[in-house]
Design an enzyme around this catalytic site. Structure first.
Site, short mmCIF file in Angstrom:
data_model
loop_
_atom_site.label_atom_id
_atom_site.label_comp_id
_atom_site.label_asym_id
_atom_site.label_seq_id
_atom_site.Cartn_x
_atom_site.Cartn_y
_atom_site.Cartn_z
N HIS A 38 12.60 5.00 8.02
CA HIS A 38 12.00 3.66 7.96
C HIS A 38 11.99 2.97 9.32
CE1 HIS A 38 11.31 3.05 3.64
NE2 HIS A 38 12.31 3.88 3.48
N ASP B 164 8.97 1.10 11.02
CA ASP B 164 9.00 -0.25 11.60
C ASP B 164 8.42 -0.25 13.01
OD1 ASP B 164 10.15 -1.18 9.31
OD2 ASP B 164 12.19 -1.31 10.12
N ASP C 167 -5.38 -1.41 7.58
CA ASP C 167 -4.35 -0.72 6.80
C ASP C 167 -3.83 0.46 7.62
OD1 ASP C 167 -3.06 -0.25 4.04
OD2 ASP C 167 -3.88 1.70 4.53
N ASP D 94 2.07 -2.58 4.98
CA ASP D 94 1.39 -1.98 6.14
C ASP D 94 -0.02 -2.51 6.29
OD1 ASP D 94 0.43 -0.84 3.83
OD2 ASP D 94 0.41 1.21 4.57
N ASN E 296 7.39 6.99 6.95
CA ASN E 296 8.73 6.57 6.51
C ASN E 296 9.52 7.74 5.95
OD1 ASN E 296 8.67 3.83 7.18
ND2 ASN E 296 7.62 3.28 5.30
#
Length: 431
Positions: free
Chosen positions: A323, A327, A310, A353, A318
């Site tokens: 964002h 990414d 995780d 994630d 983010n």
């Protein structure tokens, strides 16, 4: 008391349902929404209930949606269903399948709408890619010409009776040589196919045939030919001539390869996460399912370990950096995993994630060594301001045990292990 319990069950069912649910007022305002819907649209539940369904509907679908709502209120039907584009919080469009039912009070007046929203974004985008591939295929096929060589000759190839212009177009040679020597076309057949065709014409021909071979043109190009032969007989059944047609199937051959390649790409797309390029959730679960079956068959002769990874503070990344930086973090972690793992291991994006790592024929202590080595080197990405953003992740591992009856129990064990280290000051991290 029973009513209270029933209310609790309803609330729990509404909240925990894996499909987006909402109660919407007759004016279009959200009354309540569940986690699945807010996650689908990228809002928190608190943010989403401050909006109305018009705010999150793409303009191209709003009029149709409003028309359905009006007809629903007017009693034309009890519910309606439509596929439409929603506007995600980040501005992107996502596909959802909407089912709306109107709840009325005892007097028959509209009370609220029950909206069910199913995430069909991946399905719709896959269908669009497939349709684009099919349209490309259709255009290629429509551009194919029907060029064909037709010639009529005696069975012994001694006399040419008729030859069309296709011979010049496909063989690339003047037709005069065929009139001079009707068997001359064989000399231009590819050396790997020539003897087979020569042998055919050397034998007594008494039935129709179909051959495929290649022709080498003087310009060095190669043409694929499908030749068909039919016999013309006289009243006594004696063969007097043969009619030969030769189709240039070169484009068909190339098209078959292109279609095979396109189907392969579509197959890869259906199994691959679009952002990171690693296995998507469906493929990852399939791999884990196959491994569980294999381990059950070998009955303890070997084992494998599953790691649940995780990415920590992903929402903070983010929110703080955007964002696109989030990414980049996901892709950086995926690249780190794939560059380190063995070819027979599985690396997949479980969702959001979260990642799954399947280390085959590996015990838990061996997996621990691999993961420690995996994250020895710090991992970071750069923000738009060229600021270094450290990437941390928490990892839980679970070695396969015979009591795992299905993959979900195995994954949950690794997930629980991950949460045990989630709050620790210095868990297994990549930083």
């Amino acid at each position: 008391m029973a009513e209270v319990v029933q209310s609790d069950v309803f609330q729990s069912t509404f909240e925990q349902c894996g499909i987006g649910l909402a109660h919407v007022s007759p004016t279009g305002d959200f009354i309540r929404v569940n986690k699945a819907l807010s996650s689908f649209l990228g809002y928190s539940q608190e943010e989403l209930v401050k909006l109305d369904f018009q705010d999150i509907t793409h303009p191209d679908f709003l009029d149709n949606d409003l028309q359905h709502v009006s007809e629903l209120i007017d009693g034309f039907y009890d519910s309606y269903q439509m596929e439409k584009l929603y506007v995600h919080k980040d501005g992107q469009t996502i596909w959802g399948k909407l089912t709306v039912t109107l709840v009325r009070d005892e007097q028959g007046e509209p009370q609220y709408f029950v909206s069910v929203v199913e995430d069909i974004d991946e399905k719709k985008r896959f269908e669009a890619r497939y349709q684009q591939s099919q349209e490309t295929f259709r255009l290629i096929v429509s551009a194919l010409s029907d060029r064909m060589v037709v010639w009529v000759t005696t069975p012994d190839l001694k006399q040419l009776i008729y030859l069309n212009e296709g011979y010049t177009q496909i063989w690339g040679r003047a037709g005069k040589e065929m009139y001079d020597d009707p068997a001359s076309f064989i000399r231009h057949i590819h050396v790997a196919d020539r003897d087979r065709i020569k042998q055919h014409y050397a034998n007594h021909i008494d039935e129709p045939w179909v051959h495929e071979y290649r022709v080498m043109r003087d310009d060095g190009s190669l043409r694929y030919i499908r030749e068909r032969g039919q016999l013309i007989r006289d009243l006594e059944g004696k063969t007097t001539s043969v009619v030969i047609t030769a189709d240039d199937i070169s484009k068909d051959k190339h098209l078959q390869e292109a279609l095979k390649s396109a189907n392969h790409k579509l197959n890869v797309l259906s199994r691959t996460d679009g952002l990171t390029g690693i296995d998507n959730r469906r493929e990852c679960l399939s791999q884990v399912e196959d491994e569980l079956k294999r381990l059950s068959r070998v009955n303890g002769k070997t084992t494998s370990t599953l790691a649940f990874i995780d990415l920590d503070d992903f929402k903070t990344i983010n929110d703080k950096y955007g964002h696109h930086v989030g990414d980049l973090a996901l892709k950086a972690l995926a690249e780190r995993l794939t560059s380190t793992m063995r070819s027979n291991d599985t690396v997949g994006r479980y969702g959001g994630d979260e990642f799954l790592l399947l280390l085959r024929d590996t015990e838990e202590h061996e997996a621990q060594v691999v993961l420690n080595r995996l994250f020895e080197t710090p991992l970071e990405v750069k923000s738009d301001q060229n600021e270094s953003v450290a990437i941390y992740c928490s990892i839980g591992i679970s070695q396969w045990l015979p009591q795992f009856e299905d993959i979900q129990s195995w994954i949950e064990q690794a997930d629980q292990s991950m949460y045990q280290v989630k709050g620790v000051k210095k868990p297994l991290t990549c930083e």
